[in-house]
Structure formats: structure tokens, C-alpha cells
Scaffold this motif. Structure first.
Motif, PDB file in Angstrom:
ATOM      1  N   ARG A  88       0.835  -1.199   0.000  1.00 20.78           N
ATOM      2  CA  ARG A  88       0.000   0.000   0.000  1.00 20.78           C
ATOM      3  C   ARG A  88       0.875   1.255   0.000  1.00 20.78           C
ATOM      4  NH1 ARG A  88      -2.672  -3.998  -0.361  1.00 20.78           N
ATOM      5  NH2 ARG A  88      -4.774  -4.369   0.441  1.00 20.78           N
ATOM      6  N   SER A  89       0.470   2.259  -0.771  1.00 20.34           N
ATOM      7  CA  SER A  89       1.221   3.502  -0.833  1.00 20.34           C
ATOM      8  C   SER A  89       0.323   4.581  -1.404  1.00 20.34           C
ATOM      9  CB  SER A  89       2.469   3.340  -1.715  1.00 20.34           C
ATOM     10  OG  SER A  89       3.240   4.514  -1.721  1.00 20.34           O
ATOM     11  N   ALA A  90       0.492   5.799  -0.899  1.00 14.95           N
ATOM     12  CA  ALA A  90      -0.333   6.906  -1.389  1.00 14.95           C
ATOM     13  C   ALA A  90       0.475   8.182  -1.395  1.00 14.95           C
ATOM     14  CB  ALA A  90      -1.569   7.078  -0.501  1.00 14.95           C
ATOM     15  N   ALA A  91       0.144   9.072  -2.324  1.00 16.09           N
ATOM     16  CA  ALA A  91       0.801  10.371  -2.370  1.00 16.09           C
ATOM     17  C   ALA A  91       0.376  11.179  -1.155  1.00 16.09           C
ATOM     18  CB  ALA A  91       0.408  11.103  -3.651  1.00 16.09           C
TER      19      ALA A  91
ATOM     20  N   THR B  40      11.784  10.803   2.085  1.00 11.18           N
ATOM     21  CA  THR B  40      11.646   9.932   3.247  1.00 11.18           C
ATOM     22  C   THR B  40      10.589   8.871   2.981  1.00 11.18           C
ATOM     23  OG1 THR B  40      12.326  11.654   4.804  1.00 11.18           O
ATOM     24  CG2 THR B  40      11.034   9.836   5.703  1.00 11.18           C
ATOM     25  N   LEU B  41      10.897   7.631   3.355  1.00 11.57           N
ATOM     26  CA  LEU B  41       9.947   6.530   3.245  1.00 11.57           C
ATOM     27  C   LEU B  41       9.318   6.310   4.612  1.00 11.57           C
ATOM     28  CD1 LEU B  41      12.134   4.059   1.134  1.00 11.57           C
ATOM     29  CD2 LEU B  41      10.444   5.713   0.301  1.00 11.57           C
ATOM     30  N   VAL B  42       8.050   6.670   4.753  1.00 11.45           N
ATOM     31  CA  VAL B  42       7.319   6.463   6.005  1.00 11.45           C
ATOM     32  C   VAL B  42       6.628   5.103   5.909  1.00 11.45           C
ATOM     33  CG1 VAL B  42       5.486   7.312   7.509  1.00 11.45           C
ATOM     34  CG2 VAL B  42       6.971   8.936   6.301  1.00 11.45           C
ATOM     35  N   SER B  43       6.825   4.271   6.907  1.00 15.35           N
ATOM     36  CA  SER B  43       6.289   2.910   6.830  1.00 15.35           C
ATOM     37  C   SER B  43       5.581   2.506   8.112  1.00 15.35           C
ATOM     38  CB  SER B  43       7.414   1.909   6.531  1.00 15.35           C
ATOM     39  OG  SER B  43       8.374   1.920   7.575  1.00 15.35           O
ATOM     40  N   GLY B  44       4.664   1.576   7.971  1.00 13.24           N
ATOM     41  CA  GLY B  44       3.913   1.041   9.103  1.00 13.24           C
ATOM     42  C   GLY B  44       2.841   0.104   8.573  1.00 13.24           C
ATOM     43  N   PHE B  45       1.862  -0.215   9.423  1.00 13.45           N
ATOM     44  CA  PHE B  45       0.763  -1.083   9.005  1.00 13.45           C
ATOM     45  C   PHE B  45      -0.473  -0.244   8.724  1.00 13.45           C
ATOM     46  CE2 PHE B  45       3.578  -4.077  10.997  1.00 13.45           C
ATOM     47  CZ  PHE B  45       3.440  -5.219  10.213  1.00 13.45           C
ATOM     48  N   GLY B  46      -1.052  -0.466   7.545  1.00  8.73           N
ATOM     49  CA  GLY B  46      -2.243   0.274   7.162  1.00  8.73           C
ATOM     50  C   GLY B  46      -3.467  -0.180   7.934  1.00  8.73           C
ATOM     51  N   GLN B  47      -4.584   0.483   7.694  1.00  5.21           N
ATOM     52  CA  GLN B  47      -5.833   0.152   8.382  1.00  5.21           C
ATOM     53  C   GLN B  47      -6.275  -1.284   8.092  1.00  5.21           C
ATOM     54  OE1 GLN B  47      -7.209   1.911  10.584  1.00  5.21           O
ATOM     55  NE2 GLN B  47      -6.466   3.989  10.288  1.00  5.21           N
ATOM     56  N   ASP B  48      -5.814  -1.841   6.955  1.00 11.91           N
ATOM     57  CA  ASP B  48      -6.167  -3.213   6.611  1.00 11.91           C
ATOM     58  C   ASP B  48      -5.209  -4.232   7.213  1.00 11.91           C
ATOM     59  OD1 ASP B  48      -3.936  -2.672   5.142  1.00 11.91           O
ATOM     60  OD2 ASP B  48      -4.802  -3.143   3.191  1.00 11.91           O
ATOM     61  N   GLY B  49      -4.256  -3.755   8.016  1.00  9.28           N
ATOM     62  CA  GLY B  49      -3.306  -4.658   8.661  1.00  9.28           C
ATOM     63  C   GLY B  49      -2.152  -5.072   7.782  1.00  9.28           C
ATOM     64  N   LYS B  50      -2.049  -4.487   6.576  1.00 12.19           N
ATOM     65  CA  LYS B  50      -0.963  -4.820   5.676  1.00 12.19           C
ATOM     66  C   LYS B  50       0.076  -3.697   5.657  1.00 12.19           C
ATOM     67  CE  LYS B  50      -3.869  -7.711   2.709  1.00 12.19           C
ATOM     68  NZ  LYS B  50      -4.384  -7.937   1.330  1.00 12.19           N
ATOM     69  N   VAL B  51       1.314  -4.089   5.401  1.00  8.38           N
ATOM     70  CA  VAL B  51       2.406  -3.111   5.379  1.00  8.38           C
ATOM     71  C   VAL B  51       2.162  -2.061   4.306  1.00  8.38           C
ATOM     72  CG1 VAL B  51       4.855  -2.819   4.866  1.00  8.38           C
ATOM     73  CG2 VAL B  51       4.113  -4.725   6.288  1.00  8.38           C
TER      74      VAL B  51
ATOM     75  N   VAL C 138       3.606  12.360   8.355  1.00  5.04           N
ATOM     76  CA  VAL C 138       2.789  11.163   8.537  1.00  5.04           C
ATOM     77  C   VAL C 138       1.314  11.548   8.590  1.00  5.04           C
ATOM     78  CG1 VAL C 138       2.377   9.093   9.926  1.00  5.04           C
ATOM     79  CG2 VAL C 138       4.639  10.196   9.977  1.00  5.04           C
ATOM     80  N   ASN C 139       0.513  10.871   7.801  1.00  2.00           N
ATOM     81  CA  ASN C 139      -0.945  11.012   7.853  1.00  2.00           C
ATOM     82  C   ASN C 139      -1.453   9.811   8.640  1.00  2.00           C
ATOM     83  OD1 ASN C 139      -3.685  10.890   7.474  1.00  2.00           O
ATOM     84  ND2 ASN C 139      -3.628  11.214   5.268  1.00  2.00           N
ATOM     85  N   TRP C 140      -1.798  10.028   9.901  1.00  2.00           N
ATOM     86  CA  TRP C 140      -2.122   8.907  10.793  1.00  2.00           C
ATOM     87  C   TRP C 140      -3.414   8.196  10.426  1.00  2.00           C
ATOM     88  CZ3 TRP C 140       1.566   6.868  13.441  1.00  2.00           C
ATOM     89  CH2 TRP C 140       2.672   7.654  13.802  1.00  2.00           C
ATOM     90  N   SER C 141      -4.252   8.807   9.605  1.00  2.00           N
ATOM     91  CA  SER C 141      -5.490   8.130   9.203  1.00  2.00           C
ATOM     92  C   SER C 141      -5.196   6.926   8.306  1.00  2.00           C
ATOM     93  CB  SER C 141      -6.415   9.105   8.468  1.00  2.00           C
ATOM     94  OG  SER C 141      -5.879   9.495   7.216  1.00  2.00           O
TER      95      SER C 141
ATOM     96  N   TYR D 229       2.605  -3.328  16.978  1.00  2.00           N
ATOM     97  CA  TYR D 229       3.507  -2.579  16.104  1.00  2.00           C
ATOM     98  C   TYR D 229       4.823  -3.324  15.899  1.00  2.00           C
ATOM     99  CZ  TYR D 229       7.118   0.870  15.010  1.00  2.00           C
ATOM    100  OH  TYR D 229       8.193   1.525  14.461  1.00  2.00           O
ATOM    101  N   ILE D 230       5.271  -3.406  14.654  1.00  2.02           N
ATOM    102  CA  ILE D 230       6.549  -4.023  14.312  1.00  2.02           C
ATOM    103  C   ILE D 230       7.391  -2.986  13.576  1.00  2.02           C
ATOM    104  CG2 ILE D 230       7.699  -5.834  12.974  1.00  2.02           C
ATOM    105  CD1 ILE D 230       5.141  -7.492  13.231  1.00  2.02           C
ATOM    106  N   PRO D 231       8.564  -2.629  14.095  1.00  2.00           N
ATOM    107  CA  PRO D 231       9.414  -1.663  13.396  1.00  2.00           C
ATOM    108  C   PRO D 231       9.814  -2.192  12.018  1.00  2.00           C
ATOM    109  CG  PRO D 231      10.175  -2.003  15.645  1.00  2.00           C
ATOM    110  CD  PRO D 231       9.165  -3.070  15.370  1.00  2.00           C
ATOM    111  N   LEU D 232       9.807  -1.319  11.014  1.00  3.44           N
ATOM    112  CA  LEU D 232      10.097  -1.740   9.645  1.00  3.44           C
ATOM    113  C   LEU D 232      11.365  -1.116   9.072  1.00  3.44           C
ATOM    114  CD1 LEU D 232       6.468  -1.545   8.196  1.00  3.44           C
ATOM    115  CD2 LEU D 232       7.686  -3.574   9.006  1.00  3.44           C
ATOM    116  N   VAL D 233      12.041  -0.263   9.850  1.00  2.00           N
ATOM    117  CA  VAL D 233      13.249   0.403   9.352  1.00  2.00           C
ATOM    118  C   VAL D 233      14.284  -0.605   8.890  1.00  2.00           C
ATOM    119  CG1 VAL D 233      15.255   1.787   9.994  1.00  2.00           C
ATOM    120  CG2 VAL D 233      12.980   2.531  10.679  1.00  2.00           C
TER     121      VAL D 233
END
Length: 394
Positions: free
Chosen positions: A210-213, A260-271, A295-298, A338-342
Motif C-alpha cells: 500500500r502507498s499513497a501520495a 523519506t519513506l514512512v512505513s507502518g501497518f495500514g488500516q487493513d493490517g498490511k504493510v 505522517v498522515n495517521w489516518s 507494532y513491528i518496526p520496519l526500518v
């Protein structure tokens, strides 16, 4: 411009252990096996080969362009026009200004560079020309015939090759600015990065990440953040100030282009990975105050995300970068915490990318929505001051 960052996987892992101070209220509860996902050897080998091929193709194209421009300076009229442009503009779009055979040669080099970097042909001309150093202006104004050199991407380069209008090569010291005026032929990194971010997002999505502008929001005049849940909008983390570390660089190097690459788990639980362009972050030792949303926390399931700061350079192929990142991240699944992805992102980048001209600048672990204040990167190459910011819906 880039701060020096000699890569060491062991050093990076050790540095990560100290990062709990970044967000004292946070607890890293990730399983060790999920902290860094290994990249299959065949994929790493393919990516390393592709990176080497990209660097070679871009370097070759810039060198051919420099030779062609140097030869063209025998034309007095064109020489005068180019001198005027170099003295009045920091960056000259040389392909657009050229004509005849030179324009055709530069256009061919532009196409080779775009293809090597995984960019769409519609990106347009990427070559630009600039004066190597402001100290050369007086000699150029006085009529000294300039030499032309391709930019180097190697921070540790000790020599630079420049060409004159007769095709002769001149070997210059990369650390000592020459008195003789030198035009530097380089890639328009701002343009390449903007196009590259689009390619990176599209390729990540294509590969299953998942990725968004980022949403463009003018936060220059920040109002008090609403506190009521009834107000429609979303919470973000905003960068109010940022600075990269000082370091001596070759005179031939230009401004950096940082993302910068901001990473985490989306609302669907996928990276998910959200690239953020930072076009203003040109020079080290300078404090920038962008008021930029990081970061857009939504977009995220957990109240934690990571940030990996990278630099665009001639050897970056955005399609290959996206594929390497996706290969690593798609092996990581949401385990309810939460799992760090760096480390997974950094390990996705083949070792070949870290030699001579590393693209990695710094990283920030465990960013939280509530973070407010100044935080230093894990590599010690920079710091950011951040604060929560609520974006209201109209």
C-alpha cells in the motif's frame, strides 16, 4: 552535500537498540524474527546488478554529454549564450537551450538516463549545467574558456575529469576547487525525484505494498488543533524544522535531493510505505522550516510508524527500489502489535547500494502521533522537530 554515512549492518543494529529514547513512552513489542526480514539471495543479486547497471548508464550518459558540450564551445555564439546563462542562472536546462547536433546528442543522453533510472519517457530532459563553484564567476566573466565535467556521485572521489573544446581531458583535484572555470553536467535531481516518487508509489502498489501520495496541506499558519472528535479531519505529524549534518564534500557535488519513506501497518493490517518528497532539503548545516506533513495517521492502524530518509542520486532506479522494498516487506505480517520496519527496508537494499555513494541518510524509529519536540536520527546525521497537527475537513 550529503552527510557521510558509512554503512555497517552491525553498527545500525546496535544503534537501533538505543532508540527507545526517541519515544520514551513507547514500548517495542515486536518479535525478534519480525524485526528484520531477510531478502532472498537471488533477488538481492538481481537488484545489486541492476543498481550497478543504472550507475554505469547514468555516468556514461553524463560523460558523453560533457564531452559534446565541451566540443560545442568552439562555436563562439553558442559559447557566449551558454556563458551568459551560467552566470545568470544557478541551473541551466542545457538540452532545451541547445540546437542542431548538440541537441540531438543531449536528447539521446536524456533518454538513456531516464530509462536507466526507471522513469517514464514523458519525464522530459533531465540534464542540466551549472558553474562548479561561485568562485569561478570572475574568471568566466573575464573570458577564460571553461572546461566541462560530468558530475560525480562518489562522495570519496579524489579526482574529477574535465574536457576542453578540443576534446582534451584535464584531471582535477575533487577536494580543491580549481581556479579555472568548470561547467558541471548533472542530472536535474529535483525533476528526477518528483518523477521517481510517482514511479515508486505506482510500483509499490503494483507489487502489493500500500502507498499513497501525501496530501498537500498549507500549514504555514498553524491554528490550534481541534480537540473534539466531532470535528471531521485527521491527525498528522508535521515537520517544523529539520537539519542534516555538516560534512566536507567534493566541490563538484551539487545540492542534495532528499525523500523519506514512512512505513507502518495500514488500516487493513498490511504493510504500507508512503514516500514523502523533501525538495527544500538541499544543503547540510542549514536549518529548514518546511511545516511539512510527514505522517498522515489516518492511513495507519497503529499509533506508531517509522521513517527512513534517503537521497536521490544518479544510480537510483525507482522501479528496482520499489521491487526490493516490496520483496522484503511483504514477508512481514501484522501480529497484532507494532513491528518496526526500518531494518527491513534497509536490509532490502543490496550491499552494492552502500558502496561509494550510499543512498541512506538517516532513520527515525517509533514515531507516534503525540510526538512533539526535536528528535535525532539513529545514524546521527540529522534531526527533526515535529509536532501533532490536525487537518480539518472543509
Amino acid at each position: 552535500m550529503r552527510p557521510r554515512h558509512t554503512h555497517g549492518r552491525g553498527t545500525l543494529t546496535a544503534a537501533a537498540a538505543t532508540l527507545v529514547t526517541f519515544c520514551a513512552a513507547q514500548t517495542l513489542a515486536a518479535a525478534p524474527s519480525a524485526f528484520a526480514a531477510p531478502v532472498p539471495d537471488p533477488a538481492a543479486a538481481r537488484a545489486a546488478h541492476a543498481h550497478s547497471a543504472t550507475a554505469s548508464a547514468v555516468t556514461s550518459a553524463q560523460d558523453r554529454a560533457a564531452r559534446a558540450i565541451a566540443r560545442s564551445l568552439g562555436d563562439a555564439s553558442w559559447n557566449t549564450r551558454l556563458r551568459t546563462a551560467a552566470l545568470t542562472s544557478h541551473e541551466v536546462p542545457v538540452t532545451r537551450r541547445a540546437d542542431g547536433a548538440l541537441k540531438s546528442q543531449l536528447a539521446a543522453a536524456d533518454r538513456q538516463i531516464a530509462q536507466a533510472k526507471g522513469l517514464d519517457a514523458k519525464t522530459g530532459p533531465l540534464l542540466q549545467l551549472r558553474l562548479g563553484d561561485p568562485s569561478m564567476r570572475a574568471a568566466l566573466k573575464a573570458g577564460t574558456a571553461p572546461w566541462v565535467a560530468p558530475a560525480v556521485s562518489d562522495d570519496d572521489a579524489t579526482t574529477v575529469t574535465a574536457y576542453d573544446s578540443r576534446g582534451r581531458a584535464h584531471r582535477l583535484d575533487a577536494r580543491t576547487t580549481p581556479a579555472h572555470p568548470v561547467y558541471v553536467v548533472d542530472v536535474d535531481s529535483s525533476k528526477a525525484l518528483a518523477a521517481g516518487m510517482d514511479v515508486l508509489r505506482a510500483e509499490l502498489v503494483k507489487d502489493g505494498v500500500r502507498s499513497a501520495a501525501p496530501v498537500a496541506v498549507n500549514t504555514a499558519h498553524t491554528a490550534a488543533a481541534p480537540k473534539t472528535a466531532a470535528t471531521a479531519g485527521y491527525w498528522t505529524t508535521k515537520i517544523t524544522a529539520v537539519e542534516l549534518s555538516d560534512d566536507e564534500e567534493p566541490w563538484i557535488k551539487g545540492a542534495a535531493e532528499i525523500y523519506t519513506l514512512v512505513s507502518g501497518f495500514g488500516q487493513d493490517g498490511k504493510v504500507r510505505v508512503d514516500p514523502v518528497d523533501m525538495p527544500y532539503l538541499d544543503y547540510d548545516g542549514t536549518v529548514y522550516k518546511p511545516n511539512q506533513i510527514l505522517v498522515n495517521w489516518s492511513n495507519y492502524k497503529y499509533n506508531l510508524a517509522d521513517a527512513v530518509m534517503m537521497e536521490e542520486d544518479g544510480s537510483t532506479n525507482y522501479r528496482d527500489l520499489a521491487k526490493a522494498i516490496a520483496t522484503a516487506l511483504l514477508t512481514i505480517t501484522d501480529q497484532g502489535t507494532y513491528i518496526p520496519l526500518v531494518n527491513a527496508i534497509l536490509d532490502a537494499i543490496p550491499d552494492d547500494w552502500w558502496t561509494d555513494d550510499p543512498d541512506y541518510v538517516d532513520s527515525w524509529y517509533t514515531l507516534a502521533q503525540s510526538n512533539q519536540g526535536t528528535y535525532y536520527g539513529a545514524r546521527g546525521n540529522g534531526w527533526m522537530t515535529v509536532e501533532p497537527y490536525f487537518v480539518e475537513q472543509f
